[in-house]
Each structure stands twice: as structure tokens, then as C-alpha cells.
Design a protein around this motif. Structure first.
Motif, PDB file in Angstrom:
ATOM      1  N   ARG A 103     -45.385 -19.940 -29.138  1.00  0.00           N
ATOM      2  CA  ARG A 103     -46.562 -19.164 -29.515  1.00  0.00           C
ATOM      3  C   ARG A 103     -46.312 -18.286 -30.750  1.00  0.00           C
ATOM      4  O   ARG A 103     -47.128 -18.215 -31.659  1.00  0.00           O
ATOM      5  CB  ARG A 103     -46.964 -18.291 -28.319  1.00  0.00           C
ATOM      6  N   ASN A 104     -45.143 -17.590 -30.772  1.00  0.00           N
ATOM      7  CA  ASN A 104     -44.886 -16.628 -31.845  1.00  0.00           C
ATOM      8  C   ASN A 104     -44.724 -17.302 -33.201  1.00  0.00           C
ATOM      9  O   ASN A 104     -45.040 -16.731 -34.225  1.00  0.00           O
ATOM     10  CB  ASN A 104     -43.662 -15.778 -31.497  1.00  0.00           C
ATOM     11  N   TYR A 105     -44.205 -18.543 -33.200  1.00  0.00           N
ATOM     12  CA  TYR A 105     -43.949 -19.262 -34.447  1.00  0.00           C
ATOM     13  C   TYR A 105     -45.181 -20.060 -34.877  1.00  0.00           C
ATOM     14  O   TYR A 105     -45.501 -20.146 -36.053  1.00  0.00           O
ATOM     15  CB  TYR A 105     -42.765 -20.204 -34.237  1.00  0.00           C
ATOM     16  N   GLN A 106     -45.875 -20.625 -33.889  1.00  0.00           N
ATOM     17  CA  GLN A 106     -47.076 -21.392 -34.209  1.00  0.00           C
ATOM     18  C   GLN A 106     -48.202 -20.465 -34.659  1.00  0.00           C
ATOM     19  O   GLN A 106     -48.997 -20.830 -35.500  1.00  0.00           O
ATOM     20  CB  GLN A 106     -47.520 -22.187 -32.976  1.00  0.00           C
ATOM     21  N   SER A 107     -48.239 -19.263 -34.054  1.00  0.00           N
ATOM     22  CA  SER A 107     -49.363 -18.331 -34.223  1.00  0.00           C
ATOM     23  C   SER A 107     -50.622 -18.952 -33.642  1.00  0.00           C
ATOM     24  O   SER A 107     -50.813 -20.164 -33.693  1.00  0.00           O
ATOM     25  CB  SER A 107     -49.623 -17.966 -35.678  1.00  0.00           C
ATOM     26  N   SER A 108     -51.455 -18.121 -33.079  1.00  0.00           N
ATOM     27  CA  SER A 108     -52.734 -18.616 -32.581  1.00  0.00           C
ATOM     28  C   SER A 108     -53.699 -17.456 -32.469  1.00  0.00           C
ATOM     29  O   SER A 108     -53.387 -16.442 -31.863  1.00  0.00           O
ATOM     30  CB  SER A 108     -52.554 -19.280 -31.214  1.00  0.00           C
ATOM     31  N   GLU A 109     -54.851 -17.615 -33.063  1.00  0.00           N
ATOM     32  CA  GLU A 109     -55.902 -16.587 -32.980  1.00  0.00           C
ATOM     33  C   GLU A 109     -55.369 -15.205 -33.375  1.00  0.00           C
ATOM     34  O   GLU A 109     -55.774 -14.188 -32.812  1.00  0.00           O
ATOM     35  CB  GLU A 109     -56.523 -16.573 -31.579  1.00  0.00           C
ATOM     36  N   ASP A 110     -54.473 -15.173 -34.346  1.00  0.00           N
ATOM     37  CA  ASP A 110     -53.923 -13.872 -34.766  1.00  0.00           C
ATOM     38  C   ASP A 110     -54.942 -13.019 -35.519  1.00  0.00           C
ATOM     39  O   ASP A 110     -54.707 -11.829 -35.735  1.00  0.00           O
ATOM     40  CB  ASP A 110     -52.663 -14.087 -35.611  1.00  0.00           C
ATOM     41  N   TYR A 111     -56.070 -13.626 -35.864  1.00  0.00           N
ATOM     42  CA  TYR A 111     -57.117 -12.865 -36.542  1.00  0.00           C
ATOM     43  C   TYR A 111     -57.651 -11.732 -35.661  1.00  0.00           C
ATOM     44  O   TYR A 111     -58.267 -10.805 -36.160  1.00  0.00           O
ATOM     45  CB  TYR A 111     -58.273 -13.790 -36.972  1.00  0.00           C
ATOM     46  N   TYR A 112     -57.438 -11.790 -34.363  1.00  0.00           N
ATOM     47  CA  TYR A 112     -57.862 -10.676 -33.487  1.00  0.00           C
ATOM     48  C   TYR A 112     -57.060  -9.411 -33.826  1.00  0.00           C
ATOM     49  O   TYR A 112     -57.587  -8.444 -34.352  1.00  0.00           O
ATOM     50  CB  TYR A 112     -57.593 -11.002 -32.014  1.00  0.00           C
ATOM     51  N   VAL A 113     -55.782  -9.443 -33.453  1.00  0.00           N
ATOM     52  CA  VAL A 113     -54.985  -8.213 -33.536  1.00  0.00           C
ATOM     53  C   VAL A 113     -54.519  -7.957 -34.972  1.00  0.00           C
ATOM     54  O   VAL A 113     -54.550  -6.824 -35.443  1.00  0.00           O
ATOM     55  CB  VAL A 113     -53.814  -8.271 -32.531  1.00  0.00           C
ATOM     56  N   ALA A 114     -54.123  -9.023 -35.685  1.00  0.00           N
ATOM     57  CA  ALA A 114     -53.806  -8.839 -37.102  1.00  0.00           C
ATOM     58  C   ALA A 114     -55.057  -8.349 -37.829  1.00  0.00           C
ATOM     59  O   ALA A 114     -54.985  -7.479 -38.707  1.00  0.00           O
ATOM     60  CB  ALA A 114     -53.300 -10.142 -37.717  1.00  0.00           C
ATOM     61  N   GLY A 115     -56.199  -8.892 -37.455  1.00  0.00           N
ATOM     62  CA  GLY A 115     -57.469  -8.447 -38.043  1.00  0.00           C
ATOM     63  C   GLY A 115     -57.696  -6.964 -37.784  1.00  0.00           C
ATOM     64  O   GLY A 115     -58.081  -6.214 -38.684  1.00  0.00           O
ATOM     65  N   ALA A 116     -57.438  -6.529 -36.555  1.00  0.00           N
ATOM     66  CA  ALA A 116     -57.611  -5.099 -36.222  1.00  0.00           C
ATOM     67  C   ALA A 116     -56.715  -4.245 -37.104  1.00  0.00           C
ATOM     68  O   ALA A 116     -57.126  -3.183 -37.598  1.00  0.00           O
ATOM     69  CB  ALA A 116     -57.291  -4.862 -34.745  1.00  0.00           C
ATOM     70  N   LEU A 117     -55.477  -4.702 -37.326  1.00  0.00           N
ATOM     71  CA  LEU A 117     -54.554  -3.927 -38.167  1.00  0.00           C
ATOM     72  C   LEU A 117     -55.002  -3.913 -39.626  1.00  0.00           C
ATOM     73  O   LEU A 117     -54.818  -2.917 -40.330  1.00  0.00           O
ATOM     74  CB  LEU A 117     -53.135  -4.489 -38.034  1.00  0.00           C
ATOM     75  N   ILE A 118     -55.593  -5.018 -40.071  1.00  0.00           N
ATOM     76  CA  ILE A 118     -56.128  -5.043 -41.445  1.00  0.00           C
ATOM     77  C   ILE A 118     -57.257  -4.012 -41.573  1.00  0.00           C
ATOM     78  O   ILE A 118     -57.340  -3.276 -42.560  1.00  0.00           O
ATOM     79  CB  ILE A 118     -56.608  -6.460 -41.826  1.00  0.00           C
ATOM     80  N   TRP A 119     -58.108  -3.896 -40.552  1.00  0.00           N
ATOM     81  CA  TRP A 119     -59.207  -2.921 -40.622  1.00  0.00           C
ATOM     82  C   TRP A 119     -58.700  -1.485 -40.519  1.00  0.00           C
ATOM     83  O   TRP A 119     -59.278  -0.572 -41.112  1.00  0.00           O
ATOM     84  CB  TRP A 119     -60.282  -3.239 -39.576  1.00  0.00           C
ATOM     85  N   LEU A 120     -57.605  -1.303 -39.776  1.00  0.00           N
ATOM     86  CA  LEU A 120     -56.978   0.024 -39.756  1.00  0.00           C
ATOM     87  C   LEU A 120     -56.473   0.373 -41.158  1.00  0.00           C
ATOM     88  O   LEU A 120     -56.630   1.503 -41.643  1.00  0.00           O
ATOM     89  CB  LEU A 120     -55.813   0.034 -38.750  1.00  0.00           C
ATOM     90  N   ASP A 121     -55.902  -0.619 -41.797  1.00  0.00           N
ATOM     91  CA  ASP A 121     -55.414  -0.479 -43.173  1.00  0.00           C
ATOM     92  C   ASP A 121     -56.581  -0.143 -44.124  1.00  0.00           C
ATOM     93  O   ASP A 121     -56.480   0.732 -44.991  1.00  0.00           O
ATOM     94  CB  ASP A 121     -54.763  -1.821 -43.564  1.00  0.00           C
ATOM     95  N   VAL A 122     -57.713  -0.839 -43.935  1.00  0.00           N
ATOM     96  CA  VAL A 122     -58.902  -0.575 -44.764  1.00  0.00           C
ATOM     97  C   VAL A 122     -59.359   0.875 -44.573  1.00  0.00           C
ATOM     98  O   VAL A 122     -59.687   1.573 -45.533  1.00  0.00           O
ATOM     99  CB  VAL A 122     -60.050  -1.559 -44.411  1.00  0.00           C
ATOM    100  N   ASP A 123     -59.349   1.346 -43.319  1.00  0.00           N
ATOM    101  CA  ASP A 123     -59.736   2.741 -43.055  1.00  0.00           C
ATOM    102  C   ASP A 123     -58.827   3.706 -43.823  1.00  0.00           C
ATOM    103  O   ASP A 123     -59.304   4.658 -44.456  1.00  0.00           O
ATOM    104  CB  ASP A 123     -59.662   3.031 -41.549  1.00  0.00           C
ATOM    105  N   GLY A 124     -57.519   3.423 -43.788  1.00  0.00           N
ATOM    106  CA  GLY A 124     -56.569   4.272 -44.518  1.00  0.00           C
ATOM    107  C   GLY A 124     -56.848   4.251 -46.012  1.00  0.00           C
ATOM    108  O   GLY A 124     -56.804   5.292 -46.688  1.00  0.00           O
ATOM    109  N   LYS A 125     -57.157   3.073 -46.535  1.00  0.00           N
ATOM    110  CA  LYS A 125     -57.416   2.925 -47.983  1.00  0.00           C
ATOM    111  C   LYS A 125     -58.694   3.671 -48.372  1.00  0.00           C
ATOM    112  O   LYS A 125     -58.746   4.338 -49.406  1.00  0.00           O
ATOM    113  CB  LYS A 125     -57.540   1.435 -48.335  1.00  0.00           C
ATOM    114  N   LEU A 126     -59.729   3.551 -47.534  1.00  0.00           N
ATOM    115  CA  LEU A 126     -60.985   4.269 -47.809  1.00  0.00           C
ATOM    116  C   LEU A 126     -60.746   5.774 -47.836  1.00  0.00           C
ATOM    117  O   LEU A 126     -61.241   6.482 -48.713  1.00  0.00           O
ATOM    118  CB  LEU A 126     -62.031   3.942 -46.731  1.00  0.00           C
TER     119      LEU A 126
END
Ligand SMILES: [Zn+2]
Length: 632
Positions: free
Chosen positions: A410-433
Motif C-alpha cells: 500500500r505505502n509504495y503503490q499509493s492509493s487515494e492519497d488525494y484525501y490526506v495529502a490533499g488535506a495537507l496541501i490545503w493546510l499549506d494553502v491556508d498558511g500561504k494565504l
């Protein structure tokens, strides 16, 4: 005769296809109304055999007709309509049975010829629900059921799903109560008839029904009702403390304060507390399906990890159902979807699921930080595949690729990482804003601007990547395209949002309360960041971190750990061995593993002790995380 007709005729002869029905193509959906209203009657009383029995009347005119079983399911974002469980299909007109033919190139399509003089088809079939979780989601138990309309109806091809009217009725087991976003037209004994509705909204309005049922008002006095409808394995699980009720009511208010508008005329959480019925989390416009273990309320402290489920699914009414990636907003359930914008749809929903859990008081600050630490560690060290070969963007294809089946690595194949990685990207966007605007603008501004328009409207409002960038630019000018694409397509660190909010990710030898709860809930030891594996109570190995210490020693996910340093396996003695090897560099971590019928001794060269993720405050910086999580 032109050449096309000629070759089609040859093809038909060669493959033995005869008759118009066999040759008919599946008509594409058109934006034209279907004449008449589908009548869908479901008998949901056969709990012991777990069978839904369907009788459907489809208004029709003489000539060829194609009936479709929904294939591409919203919320699943994948072609997972459970057609393997449809059985006993019989079609007739005026009492005369008709031959139907399944399209060999589209097994969700059934061709039939409507005879002269007929004005409707009678369609009968059963939906054979799973008898075990190995066959799919268990949706019927002696105490409850979960009826999804896509599983118990066929609809005519050639029309957009919102141009077909349907009227549904269900016969429930005696004494049961049902909840759904559908409006009741009449009740006759155990049969409930619902108001006619567009077919796409019918499919978007599933039912939870149960023997033990409780309906709780989450927006007392509001003009737009919001209810929590609970079914449980036993009445004792329906006990809710005043504090628990309050935090669920807070959730509704916190969402309203951030978005400033909502997109439903009423909203019903459908909530199952069960060990028997399969868990679920599926969003709809005016409702959501949520299923967790029975002790959600009664053992509140043990179920921290499932408390962001309701915030997550509720958020989808704004993000995913009302506003939807344009390539997901298909005209019918048999048109393929593209999932390219799921990092907004699911990623930002995951983000608000965390944040709203904190703002509502479902989680305290420490619990929220523990969850964020766990998420950040995953994208710091726990997804070597994303660092080497895949991008977050590419994982948006996973609902179609992997369909949530278990994966070998699972960790190497990755699957549906857009959920939690996506959440971290939006946290990053909040910091940038916050950084770019001198703390004047935050992600709340994006939430309101992108999802909070047109109060009360609930027609789908599609968007593209360019729309996301435009809204960000309207709030705070910046090269958002580059910023987002670097994170989505490249291998830029995804955890920058932790530092920009005044915290840092650290690893210590003590698991957080949230990790401990997750370990006991799922019955495994999470040694991902130390030995590089997870292991169950009986020594069965779960995931093995690609290129981690255990992987390098030859450990694989198919193995079972039988002994550690010569003593019978327990997760405690494995943890003790890791700790000892961290203190004394000559101490071994020696695993006796079983692989099929072979036993093997593997020495793991690891001397850094136990490691679990935590967030630690960076002194001298502003606590933007505290500000983000604070109730509005
Ligand atoms: Zn979701």
C-alpha cells in the motif's frame, strides 16, 4: 447498401447475432424528458435471506428500449454498480414475457423490444445483498438495512438522469422506522410511498431503516431542518449525553458560519452503529450514509478516530455534491467519470473534516494535532511511492484502478492519497494565504467564496482547475497554478503547512493517544516509523514500508511473525526488542517468520528505537494552527 451497413450485417452473421435488440447501440443520454414516471417498488422484508425484491413499471412505447443498471456511482467515483448481485431479471408487457439481451460490450445495458400495443414494461428482479463482508458491504441485518436506489432500479437509456421522473415505495419489516432525504407521500401499513423525484435525486437519496431507531434534531428552531437519524444493533447504543448532542449541533453551526450558505432544503444524516452492517461513509446532497462501530456514543473516548466522519460527509453537501469537478458531473450513471479534481472534492473535504471536528468540539486541540501529526508523518516518511514514482494527481485515478481492494504494498503503490495529502496541501494553502496577506486572508475565505454562494440552491454547480485558481487569486494574487501543480504533479514536500502554522513534526518513542486508540481499534501495532511495518495481534504482517528496515531484512506483508529474539510473538515483546536494540547497538531484532509453510529467521538491522509522530510547537512563531482550529 453502403459499406458500413454491409460490414455490420457480416459482423452480425459471423457472431450469430440476430434481431434488432441484439444490434441496437446503447443510446447516449440526451437532455430531453422521459415520458412518464418510473414506478419502483421494493420489498425489503426478507431480512433472513438478505434479499431486496424489486418490481418496477417503466412507461414505454413500442420499439427498441435499453434499460440501464447504474454503473458509475457518484461518491464512489468509479464503475462499481453492483451488477454481479442483480438476479432473476424478468421483463414483460401486458402480461406477456419478453426476451431481453444484455449488451456484450456494456454489461450494464439490457436491450428489449417493446411490443405493439404496450404502454409500459413490468420489470422484476432481486438484488441479492452480500451474505458476508467478503462479498461486499453487508447492508441487511436482523436489526437494520441500507437501501441504495442504484442497486434496486433500472432506468431507460437515452435521457439525462435528471430528466427521468421516478416514484419509489418500500415495504419495510413490521415496526421498523426509516430515514431518507426523500419526502413521504403516503404510508400504508409497512409500505412507505415517497414523493416523485428526478431519478438522479432518487439515487442520491438512500434509506437507512431499523428496528432500533432514534431521530435527533441538530438544528432546533432552524427553518432548514437538520437531523441525525440513528439505527443501532441494540437500543443501548442509542444513548446520547447532552455534551455529545451539543458538539453535533455545534458542527452544523460551525459549517454555516464558515460557508455562509447551504445547498439543501433539509438535511438528514443517516447513521448506523453496528458490528453487523458494514461501515460506510457516502455523501449525498441532502443526506449522507455514515456507519461506525456500535459504541460511538457509549464508549466515546475509544472512538476518537471515527469522529471526523460526520463532519467529512456533511461537508460534501457543499464540496462534491453542490460544487463538483466538471469531469465528475456526468449526465447519467452510465457515462464514465474522470476523477482529476478529487484533491479538491475529497482533499479539501478531508481538511474541513479535521478542522470542523475541532471547531465543533468533536475533537479537542490535542486530538486534532495528533491526527494531523499522523497525516504529516504519512507524507513525511510513510509514502515512499509518492517520493519515487507516483504523484498525488495520479492517485486520483485510484477509485477506478484499485476500487479499494487490499493492496500488496500500500505505502509504495499509493492509493487515494488525494484525501490526506490533499488535506495537507490545503493546510499549506491556508498558511500561504496567511503569509501573503499578513494574516488578513485564510482558507475560510476560499471556503466561503468557492462553496458558499446561492443559499438554498442545489443544482450541481461544476468547476474546473482554472476556477479554483481564479478564486484563490481573487482572494490573494499569487502564482497559485505553479504552487498547486508543484504539489500535485511533483515531489515537493507536502507538509509545509505544519511549519507555516507554527508547529513541527517530531518522532518520539511514545505513541499519541490517537495512535494508541487506532491500534486498539484495528488490533495492530503501528511500527511504520521504526521497524517499518504494521503487525496484527497474531503476528500477521500488514504493510511493510518499501525500502524500510524490515523490508531490507526480507520481511514481506504475506508473512507471519512467530517469534521475536527466540520468544513467542506478542506486539509487546516486539516493541521491547526494538527499544533494547535502540539502547544497545549490538542487541538484535531477530524475527522468526512463517511464509507459506516455511520458517525463516530474519535479522532486522534497526537501532533507533520506537518512533511515533507528534506535533511540537515552534516557540517564537504565531500559532496559526490554534487560530485555524478555534470555534467561530
Ligand atoms: Zn469523502
Amino acid at each position: 447498401m453502403n459499406i458500413t451497413c454491409f460490414s455490420t450485417a457480416l459482423f452480425a452473421l459471423a457472431f450469430g447475432l440476430v434481431g434488432n435488440a441484439a444490434l441496437a447501440a446503447v443510446p447516449a443520454p440526451q437532455d430531453v424528458p422521459y415520458q412518464g414516471t418510473l414506478q419502483i417498488k421494493v420489498d425489503a422484508t426478507d431480512l433472513a435471506r438478505r434479499i431486496f425484491r424489486v418490481h418496477e413499471v417503466v412507461p414505454a412505447q413500442p420499439g427498441p428500449l435499453t434499460l440501464l443498471y447504474p454503473q458509475w456511482l457518484p461518491g464512489n467515483h468509479s464503475p462499481t454498480g453492483p451488477i454481479d448481485k442483480l438476479a432473476g431479471l424478468k421483463i414483460s408487457a401486458n402480461g406477456q414475457p419478453l426476451a431481453w439481451k444484455r449488451d456484450p460490450l456494456n454489461v450494464y445495458a439490457f436491450h428489449v423490444e417493446v411490443p405493439a400495443g404496450a404502454t409500459a414494461l413490468d420489470v422484476e428482479f432481486q438484488y441479492l445483498t452480500p451474505q458476508s463482508k467478503a462479498q461486499g458491504r453487508v447492508v441487511m441485518t436482523p436489526e437494520m438495512l441500507n437501501l441504495q436506489w442504484n442497486a434496486v432500479s433500472l432506468y431507460p437509456a437515452g435521457h439525462n438522469a435528471n430528466r427521468i421522473k421516478a416514484q419509489a415505495a418500500v415495504t419495510y419489516p413490521p415496526g421498523w422506522q426509516a430515514a431518507t432525504a426523500l419526502e413521504v407521500a403516503a404510508t400504508n401499513g409497512n409500505t412507505v410511498s415517497y414523493q416523485p423525484i428526478d431519478y438522479d435525486d432518487l439515487v442520491d437519496s438512500p434509506v437507512y431503516a431499523g428496528k432500533y431507531f432514534k431521530r435527533v434534531d441538530l438544528a432546533p428552531g432552524a427553518s432548514t431542518p437538520v437531523h441525525l437519524n440513528i439505527v443501532a444493533d441494540d437500543p443501548k447504543y442509542l444513548e446520547i449525553s447532552p455534551e455529545q448532542l451539543q458538539v453535533h449541533r455545534n458542527l452544523v453551526q460551525q459549517m454555516y458560519k464558515m460557508y455562509g450558505a447551504h445547498h439543501y432544503d433539509h438535511y438528514d444524516f443517516l447513521f448506523s452503529l453496528s458490528d453487523k452492517m458494514s461501515g460506510n461513509g457516502l455523501e449525498h446532497h441532502r443526506s449522507s450514509e455514515n456507519g461506525v462501530s456500535p459504541e460511538y456514543f457509549t464508549e466515546w473516548d475509544k472512538n476518537v478516530s471515527s469522529r471526523d466522519l460526520l463532519p467529512h460527509e456533511f461537508n460534501h453537501s457543499w464540496n462534491g455534491k453542490y460544487r463538483r469537478g466538471a469531469d465528475l458531473a456526468t449526465p447519467s450513471f452510465n457515462v464514465p467519470m474522470s476523477d482529476t479534481l478529487l484533491w479538491v472534492y475529497e482533499g479539501q473535504t478531508q481538511f474541513w473534516g479535521y478542522v470542523m471536528s475541532a471547531r465543533a468540539g468533536l475533537w479537542n486541540g490535542q486530538q486534532t494535532r495528533d491526527v494531523l501529526a499522523y497525516a504529516a508523518a504519512t507524507y513525511d516518511q510513510g509514502r515512499p511511492g509518492l517520493a519515487s514514482w507516483r504523484s498525488v494527481q495520479d492517485t486520483t485515478n485510484d477509485p477506478i484502478i484499485a476500487r479499494r481492494s487490499p493492496l500488496p504494498y500500500r505505502n509504495y503503490q499509493s492509493s487515494e492519497d488525494y484525501y490526506v495529502a490533499g488535506a495537507l496541501i490545503w493546510l499549506d494553502v491556508d498558511g500561504k494565504l496567511r503569509e501573503l496577506s499578513g494574516n488578513k486572508h485564510t482558507i475560510d475565505d476560499f471556503g466561503k467564496a468557492f462553496f458558499g454562494m446561492a443559499n438554498g440552491q442545489w443544482d450541481v454547480n461544476p468547476y474546473t482547475f482554472a476556477d479554483v485558481v481564479k478564486t484563490l487569486n481573487d482572494i490573494q494574487p499569487f502564482d497559485w497554478t505553479k504552487y498547486l501543480r508543484e504539489r500535485l504533479d511533483g515531489h515537493v514536500s507536502l507538509i509545509g503547512g505544519i511549519a507555516s502554522h507554527g508547529w513541527k513534526l517530531v518522532y518520539t518513542d511514545k505513541p499519541s493517544a490517537v495512535v494508541k486508540a487506532a491500534e486498539s481499534h484495528r488490533g495492530f501495532a503501528d511500527l511504520t516509523y521504526s521497524l517499518g511495518l504494521t503487525v496484527g495481534k497474531t503476528g500477521d504482517i500488514g504493510d511493510v514500508l518499501w525500502d524500510g528496515p524490515a523490508f531490507k531484512a526480507g520481511v514481506s506483508p504475506g508473512m507471519q511473525v512467530v517469534a521475536v529474539n527466540g520468544k513467542a510473538f506478542s506486539s509487546d515483546n516486539l516493541k521491547e526488542a526494538i527499544t533494547a536494540a535502540g539502547k544497545d547497538k549490538s542487541a538484535p531484532v531477530q524475527l522468526l517468520v512463517k511464509n507459506f509453510d516455511e520458517y525463516q529467521t530474519l535479522n532486522v538491522d534497526y537501532h533507533a528505537g520506537l518512533k511515533y509522530p507528534h506535533l511540537e510547537r515552534v516557540m517564537g512563531t504565531a500559532d496559526h494552527l490554534g487560530a485555524l482550529l478555534k470555534a467561530r
